[in-house]
Structure formats: structure tokens, C-alpha cells
Design an enzyme around this catalytic site. Structure first.
Site, PDB file in Angstrom:
ATOM      1  N   ILE A  79       0.839  -1.206   0.000  1.00 10.11           N
ATOM      2  CA  ILE A  79       0.000   0.000   0.000  1.00 10.11           C
ATOM      3  C   ILE A  79       0.874   1.257   0.000  1.00 10.11           C
ATOM      4  N   ASP A 103      12.005   2.021   5.642  1.00  6.16           N
ATOM      5  CA  ASP A 103      11.543   0.632   5.598  1.00  6.16           C
ATOM      6  C   ASP A 103      12.724  -0.267   5.928  1.00  6.16           C
ATOM      7  N   ASP A 156      15.099  -0.155  10.821  1.00  7.35           N
ATOM      8  CA  ASP A 156      14.022  -0.736  11.628  1.00  7.35           C
ATOM      9  C   ASP A 156      13.407   0.399  12.453  1.00  7.35           C
ATOM     10  N   LYS A 216       1.441  -8.083   9.129  1.00 12.19           N
ATOM     11  CA  LYS A 216       0.014  -8.072   8.817  1.00 12.19           C
ATOM     12  C   LYS A 216      -0.617  -9.438   8.568  1.00 12.19           C
ATOM     13  N   SER A 260      -7.542  -0.997  10.261  1.00  8.13           N
ATOM     14  CA  SER A 260      -8.174  -2.087   9.506  1.00  8.13           C
ATOM     15  C   SER A 260      -9.602  -2.295   9.958  1.00  8.13           C
ATOM     16  N   THR A 268     -10.721  -4.897  10.663  1.00  8.27           N
ATOM     17  CA  THR A 268     -10.663  -5.959  11.669  1.00  8.27           C
ATOM     18  C   THR A 268     -10.954  -5.433  13.084  1.00  8.27           C
ATOM     19  N   TYR A 302      -3.064  -9.811  15.536  1.00  8.91           N
ATOM     20  CA  TYR A 302      -2.887  -8.740  14.557  1.00  8.91           C
ATOM     21  C   TYR A 302      -3.973  -7.677  14.743  1.00  8.91           C
ATOM     22  N   LYS A 356      -3.963  -3.435  16.021  1.00  8.43           N
ATOM     23  CA  LYS A 356      -4.617  -2.270  15.407  1.00  8.43           C
ATOM     24  C   LYS A 356      -5.520  -1.585  16.438  1.00  8.43           C
ATOM     25  N   PHE A 382     -10.615  -1.778   4.214  1.00 12.49           N
ATOM     26  CA  PHE A 382     -11.354  -3.027   4.098  1.00 12.49           C
ATOM     27  C   PHE A 382     -10.453  -4.040   3.352  1.00 12.49           C
ATOM     28  N   ASN A 383     -10.752  -4.473   2.152  1.00  9.67           N
ATOM     29  CA  ASN A 383      -9.885  -5.482   1.521  1.00  9.67           C
ATOM     30  C   ASN A 383      -9.182  -4.900   0.289  1.00  9.67           C
ATOM     31  N   ASN A 389      -3.991 -14.038   1.453  1.00 12.08           N
ATOM     32  CA  ASN A 389      -5.180 -13.311   1.001  1.00 12.08           C
ATOM     33  C   ASN A 389      -5.689 -13.850  -0.332  1.00 12.08           C
TER      34      ASN A 389
HETATM   35  P1  NAD Z   1       3.282  -4.635   3.567  1.00 11.16           P
HETATM   36  O1  NAD Z   1       3.801  -5.713   4.418  1.00 11.16           O
HETATM   37  O2  NAD Z   1       3.384  -4.785   2.088  1.00 11.16           O
HETATM   38  O3  NAD Z   1       3.930  -3.227   3.977  1.00 11.16           O
HETATM   39  C1  NAD Z   1       4.371  -2.955   5.289  1.00 11.16           C
HETATM   40  C2  NAD Z   1       5.794  -2.434   5.179  1.00 11.16           C
HETATM   41  O4  NAD Z   1       6.288  -2.146   6.493  1.00 11.16           O
HETATM   42  C3  NAD Z   1       6.753  -3.453   4.550  1.00 11.16           C
HETATM   43  O5  NAD Z   1       7.464  -2.816   3.510  1.00 11.16           O
HETATM   44  C4  NAD Z   1       7.675  -3.845   5.706  1.00 11.16           C
HETATM   45  O6  NAD Z   1       8.975  -4.163   5.260  1.00 11.16           O
HETATM   46  C5  NAD Z   1       7.629  -2.602   6.566  1.00 11.16           C
HETATM   47  N1  NAD Z   1       7.926  -2.818   7.990  1.00 11.16           N
HETATM   48  C6  NAD Z   1       7.339  -3.687   8.846  1.00 11.16           C
HETATM   49  N2  NAD Z   1       7.912  -3.583  10.075  1.00 11.16           N
HETATM   50  C7  NAD Z   1       8.863  -2.620   9.981  1.00 11.16           C
HETATM   51  C8  NAD Z   1       9.811  -2.077  10.895  1.00 11.16           C
HETATM   52  N3  NAD Z   1       9.895  -2.504  12.163  1.00 11.16           N
HETATM   53  N4  NAD Z   1      10.645  -1.125  10.464  1.00 11.16           N
HETATM   54  C9  NAD Z   1      10.591  -0.686   9.163  1.00 11.16           C
HETATM   55  N5  NAD Z   1       9.722  -1.169   8.249  1.00 11.16           N
HETATM   56  C10 NAD Z   1       8.875  -2.126   8.664  1.00 11.16           C
HETATM   57  O7  NAD Z   1       1.734  -4.404   3.982  1.00 11.16           O
HETATM   58  P2  NAD Z   1       0.621  -3.532   3.275  1.00 11.16           P
HETATM   59  O8  NAD Z   1      -0.389  -4.458   2.719  1.00 11.16           O
HETATM   60  O9  NAD Z   1       1.240  -2.498   2.437  1.00 11.16           O
HETATM   61  O10 NAD Z   1      -0.039  -2.871   4.560  1.00 11.16           O
HETATM   62  C11 NAD Z   1       0.378  -1.613   5.051  1.00 11.16           C
HETATM   63  C12 NAD Z   1      -0.336  -1.356   6.368  1.00 11.16           C
HETATM   64  O11 NAD Z   1      -1.747  -1.433   6.141  1.00 11.16           O
HETATM   65  C13 NAD Z   1      -0.025  -2.387   7.455  1.00 11.16           C
HETATM   66  O12 NAD Z   1       0.064  -1.717   8.683  1.00 11.16           O
HETATM   67  C14 NAD Z   1      -1.235  -3.301   7.434  1.00 11.16           C
HETATM   68  O13 NAD Z   1      -1.467  -3.878   8.695  1.00 11.16           O
HETATM   69  C15 NAD Z   1      -2.340  -2.332   7.074  1.00 11.16           C
HETATM   70  N6  NAD Z   1      -3.493  -2.989   6.445  1.00 11.16           N
HETATM   71  C16 NAD Z   1      -3.277  -3.770   5.345  1.00 11.16           C
HETATM   72  C17 NAD Z   1      -4.364  -4.424   4.764  1.00 11.16           C
HETATM   73  C18 NAD Z   1      -4.149  -5.351   3.597  1.00 11.16           C
HETATM   74  O14 NAD Z   1      -5.016  -6.186   3.349  1.00 11.16           O
HETATM   75  N7  NAD Z   1      -3.071  -5.236   2.845  1.00 11.16           N
HETATM   76  C19 NAD Z   1      -5.646  -4.236   5.278  1.00 11.16           C
HETATM   77  C20 NAD Z   1      -5.823  -3.409   6.381  1.00 11.16           C
HETATM   78  C21 NAD Z   1      -4.724  -2.782   6.960  1.00 11.16           C
HETATM   79  C1  WQD Z   2     -11.150 -12.864   1.779  1.00 13.54           C
HETATM   80  C2  WQD Z   2     -12.146 -13.980   1.555  1.00 13.54           C
HETATM   81  C3  WQD Z   2     -11.627 -15.999   2.747  1.00 13.54           C
HETATM   82  C4  WQD Z   2      -7.996 -17.070   0.620  1.00 13.54           C
HETATM   83  C5  WQD Z   2      -7.782 -10.093   5.853  1.00 13.54           C
HETATM   84  C6  WQD Z   2      -7.535  -9.662   7.272  1.00 13.54           C
HETATM   85  C7  WQD Z   2      -8.007  -8.241   7.465  1.00 13.54           C
HETATM   86  C8  WQD Z   2      -7.382  -7.322   6.419  1.00 13.54           C
HETATM   87  C9  WQD Z   2      -7.562  -7.835   5.033  1.00 13.54           C
HETATM   88  C10 WQD Z   2      -5.387  -6.431   7.313  1.00 13.54           C
HETATM   89  C11 WQD Z   2     -12.472 -14.741   2.847  1.00 13.54           C
HETATM   90  C12 WQD Z   2     -11.579 -16.223   1.252  1.00 13.54           C
HETATM   91  C13 WQD Z   2      -9.138 -16.412   1.033  1.00 13.54           C
HETATM   92  C14 WQD Z   2      -8.126 -18.343  -0.023  1.00 13.54           C
HETATM   93  C15 WQD Z   2     -10.511 -18.153   0.178  1.00 13.54           C
HETATM   94  N1  WQD Z   2      -5.970  -7.236   6.586  1.00 13.54           N
HETATM   95  N2  WQD Z   2     -10.374 -16.943   0.821  1.00 13.54           N
HETATM   96  N3  WQD Z   2      -9.406 -18.826  -0.218  1.00 13.54           N
HETATM   97  O1  WQD Z   2      -9.826 -12.447   5.719  1.00 13.54           O
HETATM   98  O2  WQD Z   2     -11.322 -10.710   4.640  1.00 13.54           O
HETATM   99  O3  WQD Z   2      -9.181 -10.018   5.612  1.00 13.54           O
HETATM  100  O4  WQD Z   2      -7.106  -9.198   4.962  1.00 13.54           O
HETATM  101  O5  WQD Z   2      -5.842  -5.674   8.105  1.00 13.54           O
HETATM  102  O6  WQD Z   2      -7.656  -7.882   8.759  1.00 13.54           O
HETATM  103  O7  WQD Z   2      -8.245 -10.526   8.141  1.00 13.54           O
HETATM  104  O8  WQD Z   2      -9.159 -11.304   3.544  1.00 13.54           O
HETATM  105  O9  WQD Z   2      -8.183 -12.034   1.416  1.00 13.54           O
HETATM  106  O10 WQD Z   2      -7.756 -13.417   3.499  1.00 13.54           O
HETATM  107  O11 WQD Z   2     -10.035 -13.390   2.494  1.00 13.54           O
HETATM  108  O12 WQD Z   2     -11.641 -18.633  -0.019  1.00 13.54           O
HETATM  109  O13 WQD Z   2      -7.154 -18.990  -0.390  1.00 13.54           O
HETATM  110  O14 WQD Z   2     -11.543 -14.947   0.680  1.00 13.54           O
HETATM  111  O15 WQD Z   2     -12.218 -17.111   3.384  1.00 13.54           O
HETATM  112  O16 WQD Z   2     -13.812 -15.080   2.811  1.00 13.54           O
HETATM  113  P1  WQD Z   2      -9.961 -11.209   4.944  1.00 13.54           P
HETATM  114  P2  WQD Z   2      -8.677 -12.544   2.709  1.00 13.54           P
END
Ligand code: NAD
Ligand code: WQD
Length: 339
Positions: free
Chosen positions: A12, A31, A58, A84, A124, A126, A149, A153, A178-179, A199
Site C-alpha cells: 500500500i 523501511d 528498523d 500483517k 483495519s 478488523t 494482529y 490495530k 477493508f480489503n 489473502n
Molecule cells: P506490507 O507488508 O506490504 O507493507 C508494510 C511495510 O512495512 C513493509 O514494507 C515492511 O517491510 C515494513 N515494515 C514492517 N515492520 C517494519 C519495521 N519494524 N521497520 C521498518 N519497516 C517495517 O503491507 P501492506 O499491505 O502495504 O499494509 C500496510 C499497512 O496497512 C499495514 O500496517 C497493514 O497492517 C495495514 N493494512 C493492510 C491491509 C491489507 O489487506 N493489505 C488491510 C488493512 C490494513
Molecule cells: C477474503 C475472503 C476468505 C484465501 C484479511 C484480514 C483483514 C485485512 C484484510 C489487514 C475470505 C476467502 C481467502 C483463499 C478463500 N488485513 N479466501 N481462499 O480475511 O477478509 O481479511 O485481509 O488488516 O484484517 O483478516 O481477507 O483475502 O484473506 O479473504 O476462499 O485462499 O476470501 O475465506 O472469505 P480477509 P482474505
């Protein structure tokens, strides 16, 4: 503005970097590449033709982070840095609490020490927990998280709220994603999970590209229209744009504001598979398997508040998300290569 992206090399963060640079902001990234690699930022530079100041460090280590704040006059922090993976957090709770909470505390201490006033946090959906009724509204309480996790948050939101209460000169924006799925339309950057994807969308793309044999759909017997779970999928570039709006909002407000970032429309796992196949003309081999522990049948946002206060709304539809996710995966079958 000069914006610090903590964890900005990740999925992201890299997409948000593109959006901010194209809007004329300056970007500084810290990062440690624990879940990413330097290549993502090289490609951000290629897409935008702009430079980024990058620190490999870090964020738990305050000495290194103080240096970044000392060398750069930061206007706003966007805090993406965190671990995450839900399942991993159940097996390794201490690592998750240590990393996600310590990174936040270091950033807050530096923020106070160097007079930075604005922070946007990657929260999130979540945090709404398992008892939430749909659609999720920001006014609902947080709690009943189903894994460590999610609790990180929950706790970080509380830490940020307490900090804003004690220091009325700061502005905190909590973005509850969300997703997030999809990729930048160039296909140069995208989601690059290490190992077996947790995911849905990266699993789908890896099956489509032949890297994995078959997708298991987790449960076909839910009380949903087609028996599979429904989620609020949001294109990562729409999400990136929400960050642009959020930093502008933070610069003009004080206190804490929470925003859902979703489309407000849920789609089922089977709808994802069908739309992906139709949008890309490729087959996704799948079978219906047992439910996955901890999955809620349906999760979706009320996205009205972000529209009203941020002037933000999602523009990409499900077919766009599937097309862009496939463009990234098919152009980069091995992601960025070795992490
Ligand atoms: P990502 O893992 O791709 O990005 C997170 C980055 O943080 C990575 O580049 C990692 O190397 C870096 N990082 C982690 N710990 C660190 C540390 N101690 N020092 C320096 N860098 C560090 O994840 P993302 O999908 O880009 O998610 C970004 C944020 O959004 C996260 O906080 C995640 O929890 C949150 N989020 C993600 C999702 C999702 O589905 N992707 C959904 C909801 C919330
Ligand atoms: C989506 C749907 C699975 C994989 C998670 C975290 C949430 C947020 C986003 C960070 C579900 C189904 C999945 C597979 C499947 N992250 N699925 N087969 O669980 O909604 O959310 O990521 O904050 O906190 O919980 O996302 O992509 O894992 O799943 O059927 O191999 O796909 O059961 O219904 P989720 P997901």
C-alpha cells in the site's frame, strides 16, 4: 508537503507514494524491507519520474529514526509499518505486538520531539470485531478482535487517541481499510507476498499464472447469496487516493478522525473468481473446501463519512481490480524477484 511513509516500500505504501508524488508532494520512506524490497521504490521512481529519499532502518530503533526526523522537515507521517499476516500473528503474538506497537511508539516520540503535528495510520476493518453488524460504521465501538494482529490495530488506535487527547495540537487520521486488492495500471508495482499468499486476490492471480495448482474456496455453506463469504474489495489506487485526501484533511484539522476506506459494496469469493475470469480471459482452477477459522460471513463498509468529510470515493470497480491485479501478476510472475 514533505510526507514520511513509514513502511513505504510495501504494497500500500508504494502505491500511495505514486499518488503523493504525482500530486506534487515530497516523499521520504523508512523501511527495513522485512516484508518488501528496494525494487518497489525503484519502480515508483520509474512511474513518476520523481525522486524519493529512502532510509533502510528498523522503525523500532529510535536512534536511527531520530536521524531521519533530524535530516528532514516532516509535515505529515503515514504509518504503514507493521506485520500483517493474521495466522502468523496467532502463532507469534509477541513478535506482532513488539513490532506493531513499538514502531508506533517510536514514531510518536519522534513526532513529539521534532514538532511534527500530523499522522495518518493504516488501521483495519478488523477492529470492528466479530460482533459487528453490517455495514460497519465508524461510530460503532471497536473490540472483539479475533487475532493478535487485529488487537495490535485496536491498541494502536487507542494509543493514538490518547496521544491526541494529551496533545491537542496534533491531528490523527485513522484509516480503516477493508480489503485492498489490485495494482497500479502500469503493472510495474503490485502486491508481492512472500511464500504462500494468505489473502484471496494474490492466491487467485498465482493460480491463474500457474504458480499454484488450485484455489481452495474457504466454505460454501455460509448464509450468503451464493454460500461463500462476501467482502468489501477496494482498488489499491483508490486507497492510495484516500491517503492523499487524509494528509490534506490532517493538515487542516486537530484531534482524531476515523474513516472507513471501502467501496460500501460486498462481493463474494465466487463473484471474484467469475469476474477475474471474465475480465482477463483466463481460467481460475478452484474447489470448495472447509471454512477457515475466524472468517466472518460478510464484511463491508459504510463509506459515507469519507465521502462527506474527505471528499473521497472509490472509482474503480471489481473488473478494474481483477484486470490490474492480473496485469501486475502476468508481467511479474515472480513478483519483484527474490526479497
Ligand atoms: P506490507 O507488508 O506490504 O507493507 C508494510 C511495510 O512495512 C513493509 O514494507 C515492511 O517491510 C515494513 N515494515 C514492517 N515492520 C517494519 C519495521 N519494524 N521497520 C521498518 N519497516 C517495517 O503491507 P501492506 O499491505 O502495504 O499494509 C500496510 C499497512 O496497512 C499495514 O500496517 C497493514 O497492517 C495495514 N493494512 C493492510 C491491509 C491489507 O489487506 N493489505 C488491510 C488493512 C490494513
Ligand atoms: C477474503 C475472503 C476468505 C484465501 C484479511 C484480514 C483483514 C485485512 C484484510 C489487514 C475470505 C476467502 C481467502 C483463499 C478463500 N488485513 N479466501 N481462499 O480475511 O477478509 O481479511 O485481509 O488488516 O484484517 O483478516 O481477507 O483475502 O484473506 O479473504 O476462499 O485462499 O476470501 O475465506 O472469505 P480477509 P482474505
Amino acid at each position: 508537503m514533505k510526507v514520511l511513509l513509514a513502511g513505504g516500500a510495501g504494497y500500500i505504501g508504494s502505491h500511495t507514494a505514486v499518488e503523493l508524488l504525482q500530486a506534487g508532494h515530497q516523499v521520504v520512506v523508512i523501511d527495513d524491507y522485512s516484508n518488501s524490497c528496494p525494487e518497489s521504490l525503484k519502480r515508483v521512481k520509474k512511474i513518476t519520474g520523481k525522486d524519493i529519499k529512502i532510509y533502510e532502518a528498523d522503525i523500532k530503533r529510535k536512534d536511527a529514526i531520530r536521524r531521519v526526523f533530524g535530516e528532514n522537515q516532516i509535515d505529515c507521517i503515514i504509518h504503514f509499518a507493521g506485520l500483517k499476516a493474521v495466522g502468523e500473528s496467532i502463532k507469534e503474538p509477541i513478535r506482532y505486538y513488539r513490532n506493531n506497537i513499538d514502531t508506533t511508539l517510536t514514531l510518536l516520540e519522534c513526532m513529539r520531539g521534532f514538532g511534527v503535528k500530523n499522522i495518518v495510520f493504516s488501521s483495519s476493518a478488523t477492529v470492528y470485531g466479530e460482533k459487528c453488524t453490517m455495514p460497519c460504521l465508524e461510530t460503532f465501538g471497536r473490540g472483539n478482535c479475533t487475532n493478535p494482529y487485529g488487537w495490535t490495530k485496536y491498541m494502536i488506535e487507542q494509543i493514538l487517541e490518547d496521544t491526541a487527547k494529551a496533545h491537542p495540537d496534533i491531528s490523527v487520521v485513522l484509516l480503516r481499510y477493508f480489503n485492498p486488492v489490485g495494482a497500479h495500471a502500469s503493472g510495474l508495482i503490485g502486491e508481492d507476498p512472500q511464500g504462500i499468499p494468505n489473502n484471496l486476490m494474490p492466491y487467485v492471480t498465482q493460480v491463474a499464472v500457474g504458480k499454484r495448482e488450485k484455489l481452495t474456496v474457504f466454505g460454501g455453506d455460509y448464509a450468503t447469496p451464493d454460500g461463500t463469504c462476501r467482502r468489501d474489495f477496494i482498488h489499491v489506487m483508490d486507497l492510495a487516493n484516500a491517503h492523499l485526501k487524509a494528509i490534506e484533511y490532517a493538515a487542516n484539522h486537530k484531534g482524531v478522525e476515523i474513516f472507513n476506506v471501502g467501496t460500501g459494496k460486498p462481493y463474494s469469493v465466487l463473484e471474484i473468481i467469475k469476474t477475474f475470469e471474465a475480465a482477463n480471459g483466463v481460467k481460475v482452477n478452484y474447489e470448495i473446501g472447509p471454512r477457515r477459522d475466524g472468517d466472518l460471513p460478510e464484511v463491508w463498509a459504510d463509506a459515507g463519512k469519507a465521502a462527506r468529510l474527505l471528499g473521497w470515493q472509490a472509482h474503480f470497480n471489481l473488473a478494474d481490480m481483477c484486470r490490474d491485479a492480473w496485469c501486475w501478476q502476468s508481467k511479474n510472475p515472480q513478483g519483484y524477484g527474490k526479497h
